[in-house]
Design an enzyme around this catalytic site. Structure first.
Site, PDB file in Angstrom:
ATOM      1  N   HIS A  46      66.635  -7.624  71.687  1.00  0.00           N
ATOM      2  CA  HIS A  46      65.202  -7.671  71.386  1.00  0.00           C
ATOM      3  C   HIS A  46      64.488  -8.628  72.341  1.00  0.00           C
ATOM      4  O   HIS A  46      63.455  -8.285  72.919  1.00  0.00           O
ATOM      5  CB  HIS A  46      65.015  -8.120  69.930  1.00  0.00           C
ATOM      6  CG  HIS A  46      63.610  -8.411  69.550  1.00  0.00           C
ATOM      7  ND1 HIS A  46      62.757  -7.432  69.093  1.00  0.00           N
ATOM      8  CD2 HIS A  46      62.902  -9.567  69.565  1.00  0.00           C
ATOM      9  CE1 HIS A  46      61.573  -7.984  68.827  1.00  0.00           C
ATOM     10  NE2 HIS A  46      61.642  -9.277  69.104  1.00  0.00           N
ATOM     11  N   HIS A  51      60.959  -8.812  75.137  1.00  0.00           N
ATOM     12  CA  HIS A  51      59.991  -9.868  75.453  1.00  0.00           C
ATOM     13  C   HIS A  51      59.967 -10.288  76.916  1.00  0.00           C
ATOM     14  O   HIS A  51      58.906 -10.373  77.529  1.00  0.00           O
ATOM     15  CB  HIS A  51      60.265 -11.118  74.605  1.00  0.00           C
ATOM     16  CG  HIS A  51      59.895 -10.968  73.172  1.00  0.00           C
ATOM     17  ND1 HIS A  51      58.601 -10.819  72.739  1.00  0.00           N
ATOM     18  CD2 HIS A  51      60.668 -10.948  72.049  1.00  0.00           C
ATOM     19  CE1 HIS A  51      58.579 -10.721  71.422  1.00  0.00           C
ATOM     20  NE2 HIS A  51      59.826 -10.783  70.975  1.00  0.00           N
ATOM     21  N   GLU A  91      54.866  -8.050  69.239  1.00  0.00           N
ATOM     22  CA  GLU A  91      55.970  -7.334  68.587  1.00  0.00           C
ATOM     23  C   GLU A  91      55.739  -5.824  68.477  1.00  0.00           C
ATOM     24  O   GLU A  91      56.655  -5.041  68.718  1.00  0.00           O
ATOM     25  CB  GLU A  91      56.240  -7.915  67.192  1.00  0.00           C
ATOM     26  CG  GLU A  91      56.763  -9.334  67.214  1.00  0.00           C
ATOM     27  CD  GLU A  91      58.142  -9.489  67.845  1.00  0.00           C
ATOM     28  OE1 GLU A  91      58.834  -8.473  68.080  1.00  0.00           O
ATOM     29  OE2 GLU A  91      58.517 -10.637  68.102  1.00  0.00           O
ATOM     30  N   SER A 110      62.679  -2.489  71.092  1.00  0.00           N
ATOM     31  CA  SER A 110      64.071  -2.712  70.683  1.00  0.00           C
ATOM     32  C   SER A 110      64.497  -1.849  69.501  1.00  0.00           C
ATOM     33  O   SER A 110      65.600  -1.994  68.998  1.00  0.00           O
ATOM     34  CB  SER A 110      64.304  -4.195  70.379  1.00  0.00           C
ATOM     35  OG  SER A 110      63.503  -4.627  69.303  1.00  0.00           O
TER      36      SER A 110
END
Length: 172
Positions: A46, A51, A91, A110
């Protein structure tokens, strides 16, 4: 930007402090294979796949640093609003490029299932990004997101954050 290895979840204030210094806490654990489609807490996939690549975009990097700096001084009201903003952008954000809606939020990237769902499902309400609306819209973490916000550009997000950060600092 630099990645900082962490064993798991980082509390809010230390996390914001890292962002304000252009450091990103990167989890060093990996999710089990049977949970590849969704995991409520961050893992290395993730963080690194979702990110870290965005830190190379100058406008997004400036947004994230401004976000961290504002979050460090935010009162309770603004902290809740900033949490919603993070959710709907960092997110679970979407962006429109060359007339196509694309995924950029790490929570979407993700999750193979949610990535597909957010782009093709008629049940997803894809709204044009509006700072006030994103900061005011509650979210739930235990299912696919029914509402998402679509940016026109990362510059739009950076500029909106600069204005909002000034409000947060004035309220502090």
């Amino acid at each position: 930007w630099q990645s900082r290895a962490v064993p798991g979840y980082v509390a809010a204030r230390p996390f914001f402090a890292c962002l304000s210094r252009r450091e990103f806490p990167t989890t060093v654990v990996i999710r089990p294979k049977e949970r590849v489609d969704y995991l409520p807490e961050p893992d290395i996939f993730h963080d690194v796949f979702g990110h870290v690549p965005l830190h190379a975009d100058p406008a997004f990097a400036e947004f994230l640093q401004d976000y961290g700096s504002a979050a460090l001084v935010a009162d309770e009201h603004h902290t809740e609003r900033l949490a919603r903003l993070f959710w709907y952008t960092v997110e679970f954000g979407l962006i429109r490029e060359a007339g196509c809606t694309k995924v950029y939020g790490a929570g979407l990237i993700s999750s193979p299932g949610e990535s597909r769902h957010c782009l093709i499902s008629p049940e997803v309400d894809r709204r044009p990004f509006n700072m006030e609306e994103a900061c005011s819209t509650p979210f739930e973490i235990d299912h696919y997101q029914p509402t998402l916000f679509v940016l026109d550009s990362f510059a739009q997000l950076r500029d909106a954050m600069r204005s909002y950060a000034a409000q947060v600092r004035a309220a502090a």
